[in-house]
Design a protein around this motif. Structure first.
Motif, mmCIF file in Angstrom:
data_model
loop_
_atom_site.group_PDB
_atom_site.id
_atom_site.type_symbol
_atom_site.label_atom_id
_atom_site.label_comp_id
_atom_site.label_asym_id
_atom_site.label_seq_id
_atom_site.Cartn_x
_atom_site.Cartn_y
_atom_site.Cartn_z
ATOM 1 N N THR A 404 41.643 100.910 13.799
ATOM 2 C CA THR A 404 42.599 99.843 14.104
ATOM 3 C C THR A 404 42.428 99.269 15.510
ATOM 4 O O THR A 404 43.080 98.285 15.858
ATOM 5 C CB THR A 404 44.044 100.355 13.956
ATOM 6 O OG1 THR A 404 44.222 101.476 14.824
ATOM 7 C CG2 THR A 404 44.329 100.753 12.521
ATOM 8 N N VAL A 507 43.250 92.801 14.125
ATOM 9 C CA VAL A 507 43.868 92.667 12.798
ATOM 10 C C VAL A 507 42.817 92.289 11.760
ATOM 11 O O VAL A 507 42.728 92.890 10.675
ATOM 12 C CB VAL A 507 44.997 91.614 12.831
ATOM 13 C CG1 VAL A 507 45.495 91.325 11.407
ATOM 14 C CG2 VAL A 507 46.140 92.095 13.705
ATOM 15 N N LEU A 508 41.990 91.306 12.073
ATOM 16 C CA LEU A 508 40.965 90.854 11.137
ATOM 17 C C LEU A 508 39.937 91.951 10.897
ATOM 18 O O LEU A 508 39.505 92.164 9.756
ATOM 19 C CB LEU A 508 40.281 89.598 11.680
ATOM 20 C CG LEU A 508 39.109 89.062 10.841
ATOM 21 C CD1 LEU A 508 39.575 88.730 9.418
ATOM 22 C CD2 LEU A 508 38.497 87.824 11.506
ATOM 23 N N TYR A 510 40.304 95.174 11.033
ATOM 24 C CA TYR A 510 40.844 96.212 10.148
ATOM 25 C C TYR A 510 40.852 95.737 8.695
ATOM 26 O O TYR A 510 40.520 96.492 7.772
ATOM 27 C CB TYR A 510 42.253 96.604 10.582
ATOM 28 C CG TYR A 510 42.874 97.656 9.695
ATOM 29 C CD1 TYR A 510 42.377 98.965 9.672
ATOM 30 C CD2 TYR A 510 43.936 97.343 8.845
ATOM 31 C CE1 TYR A 510 42.930 99.927 8.844
ATOM 32 C CE2 TYR A 510 44.494 98.292 8.014
ATOM 33 C CZ TYR A 510 43.979 99.591 8.018
ATOM 34 O OH TYR A 510 44.521 100.533 7.182
ATOM 35 N N GLN A 511 41.211 94.470 8.473
ATOM 36 C CA GLN A 511 41.198 93.913 7.109
ATOM 37 C C GLN A 511 39.787 93.952 6.521
ATOM 38 O O GLN A 511 39.596 94.292 5.348
ATOM 39 C CB GLN A 511 41.734 92.475 7.122
ATOM 40 C CG GLN A 511 43.218 92.369 7.410
ATOM 41 C CD GLN A 511 43.677 90.921 7.563
ATOM 42 O OE1 GLN A 511 42.854 89.997 7.655
ATOM 43 N NE2 GLN A 511 44.996 90.713 7.611
ATOM 44 N N LEU A 512 38.809 93.605 7.346
ATOM 45 C CA LEU A 512 37.415 93.635 6.894
ATOM 46 C C LEU A 512 36.984 95.062 6.546
ATOM 47 O O LEU A 512 36.286 95.295 5.553
ATOM 48 C CB LEU A 512 36.490 93.051 7.966
ATOM 49 C CG LEU A 512 36.656 91.549 8.255
ATOM 50 C CD1 LEU A 512 35.851 91.164 9.493
ATOM 51 C CD2 LEU A 512 36.225 90.710 7.055
ATOM 52 N N VAL A 514 38.948 97.530 5.548
ATOM 53 C CA VAL A 514 39.612 97.906 4.296
ATOM 54 C C VAL A 514 38.875 97.302 3.104
ATOM 55 O O VAL A 514 38.705 97.958 2.054
ATOM 56 C CB VAL A 514 41.090 97.464 4.310
ATOM 57 C CG1 VAL A 514 41.720 97.634 2.927
ATOM 58 C CG2 VAL A 514 41.863 98.265 5.353
ATOM 59 N N ASN A 515 38.417 96.067 3.235
ATOM 60 C CA ASN A 515 37.659 95.425 2.148
ATOM 61 C C ASN A 515 36.368 96.195 1.860
ATOM 62 O O ASN A 515 36.005 96.399 0.690
ATOM 63 C CB ASN A 515 37.329 93.977 2.513
ATOM 64 C CG ASN A 515 38.562 93.096 2.542
ATOM 65 O OD1 ASN A 515 39.585 93.430 1.950
ATOM 66 N ND2 ASN A 515 38.477 91.969 3.244
#
Length: 865
Positions: A404, A507-508, A510-512, A514-515
């Motif tokens: 994170t 933020v971005l 972490y999203q990447l 998770v993907n």
């Protein structure tokens, strides 16, 4: 806040509630009092009201795992309560929820020390109509899920102890007697209300037809779902097993034979697992332990493993190459579990990528050997190139632990992320340029531009230089002891851009991440199949390496009821002593021999001889080569052992009661295809009682069961049984006297031993000469009495005479009377006291160390004169 805390705590009354407050997890009230003691934390108060203080203690969130492990290892549960909203964006109370309940059976972060061990959660239900137990066990870290129907509580307890489970989820219909026994074993009992059926439960139990087993699987999965609150995607479909599918070894036999735990230390060192473990991967180490605890009974599968070990043994260079590649393979099973649970980090994915890159090399090496024994493994060694490519493209080679805080995703993977990073990078350059410019304009050479999380970016000027700054542009932000901090309009503007870029970047990113994780999650089943194949290859190469190092041989399986071992050895004792010092022994039990009656002095090697036979059988049926020059063995269905003296503290049973119960277990359950080891049966009671029981047991096993039985005894009178039992053979461990000294030959020889050499063994233990001389006098007198027909031997008397023989207490009294016939004039007071203590010493209740300490005290007393 305390109202919110108490509502959550009421839902988890049997767990420590770790309640997230900022950077800490806090405990309150009773949790805080007990937690501070167990975790050695400072206990403080939340409320300053002296009449009603609220006990409180806490741990940093970054170090929480260590504290959770300490509590769970001691048998407690920990509920982790997280902040579900950003406190900076929330008005009023922050929403909080328990995101996971960590329990002894659901712990998945096992650490490197336990990497080669499973942590099993078990579930039990009971069907009173069938009088049967549904039993299931699972390892959440690897996804293993097994289920069985057990017909007796003894079978259930045996499974629980053998699996070394720390937690059992039970249904309300479990009999109280069974529940109490489980609690006495130190296993945490948990309860779970039924939840609605979901698709994952249906999928995992689709191969199960029994309603009883479906119910226990649901009980298990409901508990996992309610405690872990996340995907069960990595759990494998439930596999139904029967204890009879494997060589049956009760937990007493596993303990007595020291398969995975040393009797004296409880550790791995000095066990069969310790000897055989040359595995290179954590999952290989776990599979080896499973194979040791559950040897095969299927002849074809045993021979397939033997053939594979033989191939690897014959291909030295390929085996070395295989080991080099296996060393680079991380724990694929547990990596798959962490991916499914969502707890995987960047470093885990790099480990996964590194591991998967070795698969084509491992497969190529095995294909060069080109042996059918590896067919199933080769079929599952499928390189997952798409997973490797996904990780290669997305994750940096040396990512941070946190997912994170940024720095996990590679540059060039995502355009927007690159823009944010570029803005952050340019912003840092702009700040450096600003610092140089302001120093030049103001003439303050120690002016600096800095940042903290409270005030953001600032310009810091020491108080001695305050008169040099332009008051129209500098706006005061913070006053320090020796300096002032300022901001400017352009710094404020740039600060907003930089902080937004940094925050949006994290933020971005972490999203990447998770993907990427979710993409890999789709391949979990293939990763698990691959892990199982790699683990099997690892165990087989370990067998080959150990067999080469210690000169093990490929056993020959026979359908005849015979054992023929040439120069057999106890592999663990041989490793400890060294090959040159170990004396090998033959075992020859043809179809016409079912009982081997073993006599010989103490410490001569009778127990070692018996154990080496059992270990040879287990190693054979695991698929390993065996420690011998040659070996022909049948496939056994069960092994029973009655070795050593120990009280059962759980049920409050004496040594002799434990001995009789274990003997009864063998007598009730053994078949002609079983192996029985009885060591000194009957020694826990009076001489005649013990001798009579030993003879009756030998006769029963010989006449009614026909199992291969090794029976060691000090009752030399029993050696005459070969006259009436035609399938009993006498053997003894050789010993000889040289200049009055006893020399153990450690060699098994045909026929019975001529005497027990008990006094010689006492001399080796260091007992005083005066005491030993007195013992010899007493022995001579007793032998003379027996030569004149007194008191008689129940083992050689007909049944009618045995029924009317004296009781154990009368026999003991008779012996005391015989001893008192010998004068003690030549014995001083100290010696007389030692003789008296020796006479009354209960050897069966003492450990070897206690006996040695007592002998030392006797020596000190005798030497005082």
């Amino acid at each position: 806040m305390m109202v919110q805390y108490q509502k959550i705590k009421d839902q988890y009354p049997d767990a420590f509630l770790f309640y997230r407050l900022g950077d800490f997890y806090e405990m309150f009230n009773d949790d805080a009092i007990k937690g501070s003691q167990l975790l050695e934390l400072t206990l403080t108060n939340r409320s300053r009201n002296p009449e009603n203080p609220v006990p409180m203690c806490g741990v940093p969130h970054k170090a929480v795992q260590n504290y959770i492990d300490i509590l769970v290892d001691q048998g407690y549960k920990v509920a982790i309560c997280e902040q579900m909203e950003d406190p900076r964006l929330t008005k009023g109370m922050v929403k909080r929820e328990v995101i996971q309940l960590v329990t002894p059976g659901t712990q998945i972060d096992v650490g490197t020390q336990n990497a080669k061990s499973n942590n099993y959660l078990t579930a039990i239900n009971y069907d009173s109509n069938q009088a049967a137990f549904g039993f299931s066990y699972a390892d959440l870290s690897t996804g293993e899920l097994k289920v069985a129907e057990l017909s007796t509580s003894a079978e259930l307890i045996n499974e629980l102890v053998s699996l070394q489970t720390k937690e059992a989820v039970v249904s309300g219909d479990l009999p109280n007697s069974v529940r109490e026994t489980v609690e006495k074993l130190g296993i945490l009992i948990s309860h779970q209300p039924s939840l609605p059926v979901n698709s994952s439960e249906s999928y995992l139990s689709q191969d199960v037809t029994s309603p009883l087993l479906k119910q226990v699987i649901k009980l298990m999965l409901d508990y996992i779902q309610s405690t872990q609150k996340r995907s069960l995607q990595h759990l494998k479909r439930a596999v139904v097993y029967e204890p009879s599918d494997f060589l049956e070894l009760d937990h007493n036999s596993q303990y007595n034979l020291e398969l995975t735990r040393n009797i004296r230390t409880g550790k791995k060192a000095g066990t069969l697992l310790w000897l055989l473990d040359q595995t290179k991967t954590a999952m290989g180490g776990r599979k080896l332990k499973q194979w040791i605890e559950r040897p095969l009974v299927n002849r074809t599968r045993i021979e397939e493993r033997h053939d594979a070990v033989g191939v690897l043994l014959d291909h030295y260079y390929e085996r070395n190459q295989l080991q080099d590649e296996l060393i680079k393979v991380y724990d694929l099973e547990r990596l798959a579990g962490r991916i499914a649970f969502g707890s995987v980090n960047g470093r885990d994915l790099i480990q996964l990528k590194t591991s998967l890159k070795q698969v084509p090399k491992i497969k190529y090496i095995l294909e060069q050997i080109a042996d059918k024994s590896f067919k199933d493994m080769l079929d599952n060694l499928v390189p997952l190139d798409d997973v490797v490519a996904t990780i290669e493209n997305a994750i940096v080679e040396q990512p941070p632990i946190s997912v994170t805080d940024g720095g996990v995703i590679k540059d060039g993977f995502d355009d927007q992320l690159d823009k944010y990073r570029d803005a952050t990078k340019n912003g840092q350059k702009w700040l450096a340029d600003l610092e140089a410019k302001e120093r030049k304009v103001t003439g303050v050479n120690n002016l600096k531009v800095g940042f903290n999380h409270v005030f953001g970016y600032y310009i810091e000027v020491t108080k001695t230089n305050l008169d040099k700054i332009p008051a129209d542009r500098y706006q005061r932000k913070q006053t320090l002891a020796n300096a002032e901090r300022f901001s400017t309009p352009e710094l404020k503007e740039k600060e907003a851009l930089i902080l937004e870029a940094q925050e949006q970047s994290k933020v971005l990113e972490y999203q990447l991440f998770v993907n990427v994780r979710d993409q890999i999650k789709a391949s979990i089943k293939q990763i698990q199949a691959l892990a199982d194949a790699v683990a099997s290859v690892d165990v087989l190469q370990s067998f080959a390496s150990v067999s080469e190092e210690y000169r093990f041989v490929k056993p020959k399986l026979t359908t005849q009821h015979k054992i023929a071992i040439k120069d057999g050895r106890h592999p663990v004792v041989e490793k400890v002593l060294g090959h040159q010092q170990y004396v090998p022994n033959d075992v020859d039990m043809g179809s016409d021999t079912s009982v081997l009656l073993i006599t010989g002095p103490n410490m001569s090697g009778k127990s070692t001889y018996m154990r080496q036979v059992a270990l040879g059988v287990i190693m054979n049926q695991m698929g390993c080569f065996v420690p011998a020059k040659s070996a022909t063995l049948p496939v056994f269905d069960k092994i029973f052992t009655r070795i050593g003296a120990a009280d059962d503290l759980i049920s409050g049973q004496s040594t002799f009661m434990v001995e009789m119960k274990e003997a009864n277990d063998a007598i009730e359950n053994a078949t002609p295809n079983s192996l029985i080891l009885f060591d000194e049966i009957g020694r826990g009671t009076a001489t005649y009682d013990g001798m009579a029981l030993a003879q009756a047991i030998i006769e029963y096993v010989h006449n009614n069961i026909g199992a291969k039985t090794l029976f060691s005894t000090h009752y030399h009178e029993l050696t005459s049984l070969d006259e009436t039992l035609n399938r009993l053979q006498n053997v003894h461990v050789g010993a000889t006297e040289s200049n009055g000294e006893l020399v153990f030959l450690h060699k098994i020889q045909p026929g019975p031993a001529d005497k027990s050499y008990g006094i010689h063994v006492a001399k080796l233990a260091g007992l005083p000469n005066g005491l030993l001389n007195r013992a010899n006098q007493i022995l001579t007198g007793l032998e003379k009495k027996e030569a004149h027909g007194k008191p008689g031997n129940p083992a050689t008397q007909p049944a009618e005479a045995r029924e009317s023989s004296k009781s154990g207490h009368e026999s003991a009294a008779n012996t005391e009377e015989q001893i008192s016939l010998f004068p003690l004039e030549k014995v001083d007071d100290n010696q007389a006291e030692v003789v008296s203590q020796l006479k009354n010493l209960d050897l069966m209740s003492k450990t070897p160390m206690q006996i040695m300490n007592q002998v030392y005290k006797w020596q000190q007393k005798m030497n005082r004169e």
